[in-house]
Structure formats: structure tokens, C-alpha cells
Design a protein around this motif. Structure first.
Motif, PDB file in Angstrom:
ATOM      1  N   ILE A   4       0.859  -1.188   0.000  1.00  0.00           N
ATOM      2  CA  ILE A   4       0.000   0.000   0.000  1.00  0.00           C
ATOM      3  C   ILE A   4       0.894   1.237   0.000  1.00  0.00           C
ATOM      4  N   VAL A   5       0.669   2.103  -0.967  1.00  0.00           N
ATOM      5  CA  VAL A   5       1.455   3.350  -1.037  1.00  0.00           C
ATOM      6  C   VAL A   5       0.477   4.512  -0.912  1.00  0.00           C
ATOM      7  N   SER A   6       0.719   5.392   0.049  1.00  0.00           N
ATOM      8  CA  SER A   6      -0.227   6.489   0.278  1.00  0.00           C
ATOM      9  C   SER A   6       0.380   7.870   0.031  1.00  0.00           C
ATOM     10  N   ARG A   7       1.685   7.951  -0.081  1.00  0.00           N
ATOM     11  CA  ARG A   7       2.320   9.275  -0.219  1.00  0.00           C
ATOM     12  C   ARG A   7       2.485   9.641  -1.691  1.00  0.00           C
ATOM     13  N   SER A   8       2.432  10.927  -1.980  1.00  0.00           N
ATOM     14  CA  SER A   8       2.531  11.383  -3.358  1.00  0.00           C
ATOM     15  C   SER A   8       3.862  10.977  -3.983  1.00  0.00           C
ATOM     16  N   PRO A   9       3.822  10.357  -5.159  1.00  0.00           N
ATOM     17  CA  PRO A   9       5.073   9.956  -5.805  1.00  0.00           C
ATOM     18  C   PRO A   9       5.861  11.152  -6.349  1.00  0.00           C
ATOM     19  N   ALA A  22       9.246  -4.762  -4.022  1.00  0.00           N
ATOM     20  CA  ALA A  22       8.104  -5.692  -4.168  1.00  0.00           C
ATOM     21  C   ALA A  22       8.458  -6.876  -5.062  1.00  0.00           C
ATOM     22  N   LYS A  23       8.053  -8.061  -4.610  1.00  0.00           N
ATOM     23  CA  LYS A  23       8.299  -9.274  -5.399  1.00  0.00           C
ATOM     24  C   LYS A  23       7.338  -9.315  -6.578  1.00  0.00           C
ATOM     25  N   LYS A  24       7.792  -9.951  -7.661  1.00  0.00           N
ATOM     26  CA  LYS A  24       6.966 -10.089  -8.865  1.00  0.00           C
ATOM     27  C   LYS A  24       5.585 -10.640  -8.485  1.00  0.00           C
ATOM     28  N   ASP A  25       4.557 -10.085  -9.095  1.00  0.00           N
ATOM     29  CA  ASP A  25       3.153 -10.488  -8.898  1.00  0.00           C
ATOM     30  C   ASP A  25       2.523  -9.976  -7.600  1.00  0.00           C
ATOM     31  N   ASP A  26       3.304  -9.368  -6.706  1.00  0.00           N
ATOM     32  CA  ASP A  26       2.695  -8.736  -5.531  1.00  0.00           C
ATOM     33  C   ASP A  26       1.885  -7.521  -6.005  1.00  0.00           C
ATOM     34  N   PRO A  27       0.619  -7.402  -5.611  1.00  0.00           N
ATOM     35  CA  PRO A  27      -0.156  -6.231  -6.028  1.00  0.00           C
ATOM     36  C   PRO A  27       0.245  -4.956  -5.260  1.00  0.00           C
ATOM     37  N   ILE A  28       0.042  -3.826  -5.903  1.00  0.00           N
ATOM     38  CA  ILE A  28       0.333  -2.516  -5.309  1.00  0.00           C
ATOM     39  C   ILE A  28      -0.964  -1.707  -5.306  1.00  0.00           C
ATOM     40  N   LEU A  29      -1.320  -1.145  -4.160  1.00  0.00           N
ATOM     41  CA  LEU A  29      -2.527  -0.317  -4.065  1.00  0.00           C
ATOM     42  C   LEU A  29      -2.136   1.127  -3.751  1.00  0.00           C
ATOM     43  N   LEU A  30      -2.591   2.045  -4.593  1.00  0.00           N
ATOM     44  CA  LEU A  30      -2.332   3.470  -4.366  1.00  0.00           C
ATOM     45  C   LEU A  30      -3.530   4.085  -3.642  1.00  0.00           C
ATOM     46  N   THR A  31      -3.258   4.754  -2.521  1.00  0.00           N
ATOM     47  CA  THR A  31      -4.333   5.412  -1.768  1.00  0.00           C
ATOM     48  C   THR A  31      -3.913   6.856  -1.492  1.00  0.00           C
ATOM     49  N   GLU A  32      -4.838   7.614  -0.897  1.00  0.00           N
ATOM     50  CA  GLU A  32      -4.553   8.991  -0.472  1.00  0.00           C
ATOM     51  C   GLU A  32      -3.801   9.752  -1.568  1.00  0.00           C
ATOM     52  N   ASP A  33      -2.754  10.503  -1.210  1.00  0.00           N
ATOM     53  CA  ASP A  33      -2.064  11.345  -2.194  1.00  0.00           C
ATOM     54  C   ASP A  33      -1.359  10.532  -3.291  1.00  0.00           C
ATOM     55  N   ALA A  34      -1.125   9.256  -3.045  1.00  0.00           N
ATOM     56  CA  ALA A  34      -0.422   8.445  -4.050  1.00  0.00           C
ATOM     57  C   ALA A  34      -1.237   8.288  -5.335  1.00  0.00           C
ATOM     58  N   PRO A  93      -1.009  -7.219   4.226  1.00  0.00           N
ATOM     59  CA  PRO A  93      -0.726  -5.845   3.781  1.00  0.00           C
ATOM     60  C   PRO A  93       0.563  -5.280   4.375  1.00  0.00           C
ATOM     61  N   MET A  94       1.162  -4.421   3.614  1.00  0.00           N
ATOM     62  CA  MET A  94       2.380  -3.738   4.069  1.00  0.00           C
ATOM     63  C   MET A  94       2.269  -2.294   3.558  1.00  0.00           C
ATOM     64  N   THR A  95       2.332  -1.337   4.465  1.00  0.00           N
ATOM     65  CA  THR A  95       2.144   0.064   4.075  1.00  0.00           C
ATOM     66  C   THR A  95       3.497   0.767   3.983  1.00  0.00           C
ATOM     67  N   TRP A  96       3.732   1.425   2.852  1.00  0.00           N
ATOM     68  CA  TRP A  96       5.008   2.129   2.644  1.00  0.00           C
ATOM     69  C   TRP A  96       4.878   3.565   3.137  1.00  0.00           C
ATOM     70  N   LEU A  97       5.358   3.831   4.371  1.00  0.00           N
ATOM     71  CA  LEU A  97       5.242   5.173   4.925  1.00  0.00           C
ATOM     72  C   LEU A  97       6.571   5.887   4.854  1.00  0.00           C
TER      73      LEU A  97
END
Lengths: 97, 118, 118
Positions: A4-9, A22-34, A93-97
Motif C-alpha cells: 500500500i502506497v499512500s504518499r505522493s510519488p 516488491a516481489k513479482k506479482d505482488d499487487p500494489i494499491l495506491l491510496t490517499e495522495d499516491a 498488507p504492508m504500508t510504505w510510509l
């Protein structure tokens, strides 16, 4: 694992680090400012396009709508909060803060 | 599924608190059990009882407290709270102050632990 | 028992996350968990030799870091790419760590029950 990525790229490298680790095939979810990263032609478009070669990339609809993000790179999948929960059911889930 | 939630940001200043709340609502609607919500860092302000937002805005502390009334365990970290001037008299009904051991327990017992922060 | 990884990405002192994250590790050591810590991106500065926060009046934690292992956190990984990007080398790191590539971090991450970001 769901990343899970929430910060603006545009102002933070959490998306870049997530894609690096992230390992191949792991999904990435963009939330908030991301979610601001999904517009075509942006400075992070190529980062996301590369990411989509190895990962499903989702963006949270409530955050897209709140920010008026009305166009997206091809391949980005939109989920609502129920879809967010489903992703968490399927992956730890793992959140990238 | 049993889901534990960690909230690291305070209310209003950051969307993390709103995201956590919306996620929990959606998870409960799907029949999942919320093992607990652990407030850490500035997250301890989420249940500050003196909170009085403008009437046309969401009342974040009240919203959490109502969730607590539905049986969701709302835990405010004692160390983070003390540091920030939050004590048991200053938190909403249906929330409690306890130690990081509760977060450890949540990590062990929940099927999923999800963090909302910045 | 759970396998828990602390994923540190933030620089120290500019915000409290690194310090309050370390407090979590120290408490979690008292419980029966298998702990690992990863330092990447700006968090590599948390491990930098020669930190002196006395002039800031902020509590430093470089003196606390060597006890991580005593508190049950036996695996401490530092991402090489993050060091390289910041002009740092193994000689800059104040405590014994393993310097690894992104893949090694990804592999350890995949084994975890819970990942807590700070």
C-alpha cells in the motif's frame, strides 16, 4: 503481499522504493495522495508503467474522486473500499510510509 | 478474518485516520472482526475528548467512539499519550489507554495487521 | 508467536517516527516474537556513526541501537542501494548489521506475519 502506497510519488520516494522491493506479482494499491500518480503523461508515468509489467496496480476510487483524477494510465485498476478489504483478505498488507 | 489496525497519524492533519475508519467500516460490512485499533505516535489524538470540530465537518473522535460502542477495542498507547498530554480523563468513552503489549498481542492474534500513517 | 519486521524508512530527528519505532522494538522484545529490522532510504541515517543531538535538545538514540540484539531483534538489514544513494558506506554504520540488496529484503519480507513501518 499487498503493498500500500499512500504518499505522493511527486514528493516522496515511497512508490519508487516499493517498486524496487516488491516481489513479482505482488499487487500494489495506491491510496490517499499516491493516487495523483496515475494521470497519463506525468513525471511518474514510466515508473508506474514499468511497475505494471510485474505487478497489478490498483488505485482507491474514493481518493481518485476526491482529487478529481479523471484520467488514468492504461492498466491501472480501480477499487473501492470493499475492494481494498478484498485485497487485504487475499494478501498480507504492508504500508510504505 | 481478524484484522488489527494501527493508526500513526493524528486527526484532520492527515487522511490516515479517515482511511483507517473507512477501511474498518468496509471490513465490518464484509463480516470481518476488528481485533482492535491501536493509536500510536500522534494517532493518540484521534480520541481526544475535547475535540470540537466545526459542525459541518466530520467529528473524528465521536466517530471512533461510536465504533467503540459497537465493540471495537480502541487502544491508545500509554507512552505516546503521556508524551503528548493525553491521559485517561481526556479520551472518548469506549476507548482505553494501554501499553504496546496490546499491539504485540494484536500482531500475534490477528490474521492481518494493517497500518495507516504518513 | 509472530514474525514481525520493522521497516524503517525515515530519517531520525526531523520527526519522531524513528524514535517511537525503536520504542516499539524494545517493548516487543519482551514478548515471544521473532523480530527483524530493516533500515532503508533515509532511515540509514538512524544508524550513522557520530550522531550528537545534544545541541538540538532531542534525545538521541544511537546509544540505544546496540541493545537491539539484546531485545530479541537479531536480524538487522541495511539496504546497500540506500547507502550508495546517500554517499554512505559500511564504515558509516555504528552497529553490526548486514548490508544487503533489495532482493534479500524482499525475501525476508515475504516470510513475515506482520510488517510495521516507521
Amino acid at each position: 503481499m499487498l503493498h500500500i502506497v499512500s504518499r505522493s510519488p511527486f514528493s516522496d520516494d515511497s512508490l519508487k522504493s516499493c517498486v524496487r522491493i516488491a516481489k513479482k506479482d505482488d499487487p500494489i494499491l495506491l491510496t490517499e495522495d499516491a493516487v495523483t500518480g496515475v494521470m497519463p503523461g506525468s513525471a511518474v508515468a514510466s515508473l508506474l508503467q514499468d511497475a505494471m509489467k510485474s505487478h497489478a496496480v490498483y488505485a482507491l476510487s474514493a481518493d481518485l474522486k476526491a482529487r478529481g483524477v479523471d484520467r488514468m494510465l492504461d492498466g491501472i485498476k480501480v477499487v473501492d473500499y470493499a475492494g481494498f478489504v478484498e485485497l487485504v483478505e487475499q494478501h498480507k498488507p504492508m504500508t510504505w510510509l | 478474518m481478524k484484522i488489527g489496525v494501527l493508526v500513526q497519524e493524528g486527526p484532520y492533519n492527515h487522511e490516515a485516520s479517515d482511511s483507517a475508519y473507512k477501511f474498518i467500516e468496509a471490513a465490518m460490512a464484509k463480516g470481518h472482526t476488528i481485533q482492535g485499533v491501536f493509536f500510536y505516535d500522534d494517532g493518540v489524538y484521534n480520541v481526544a475528548s475535547k475535540m470540537e470540530p466545526p459542525q459541518d465537518d466530520r467529528h473524528i473522535a465521536k466517530r471512533w467512539s461510536e465504533l467503540g460502542a459497537k465493540g471495537v477495542d480502541l487502544i491508545v498507547c500509554v507512552a505516546a499519550a503521556k508524551r503528548r498530554g493525553i491521559n485517561p480523563d481526556l479520551i472518548m468513552p469506549n476507548s482505553r489507554i494501554s501499553g504496546l503489549g496490546q499491539l504485540s498481542e494484536m500482531c500475534t492474534e490477528a490474521d492481518r495487521l494493517i497500518t495507516f500513517g504518513d | 508467536m509472530a514474525k514481525i519486521m520493522f521497516l524503517n524508512r525515515k530519517a531520525p530527528h526531523g520527526s519522531i517516527y524513528a524514535w517511537e519505532g525503536l520504542e516499539v522494538v524494545l517493548i516487543f522484545g519482551a514478548f515471544d516474537n521473532e523480530l527483524a529490522a530493516v533500515y532503508m532510504d533515509d532511515a540509514v541515517f538512524s544508524l550513522k556513526k557520530g550522531q550528537d543531538t545534544s545541541e538540538l535538545g532531542i534525545k538521541g538514540f544511537i546509544q540505544t541501537l546496540p541493545v537491539l540484539e539484546d531485545y530479541g531483534c537479531e536480524t538487522i538489514l541495511v539496504e546497500k542501494e540506500s547507502l550508495d544513494a546517500r554517499g554512505m558506506t559500511a564504515d558509516d554504520i555504528a552497529i553490526p548489521v548486514q548490508i544487503v540488496d533489495a532482493e534479500a529484503i524482499a525475501n525476508l519480507m515475504a516470510e513475515q506475519d506482520v510488517i510495521l513501518p516507521f
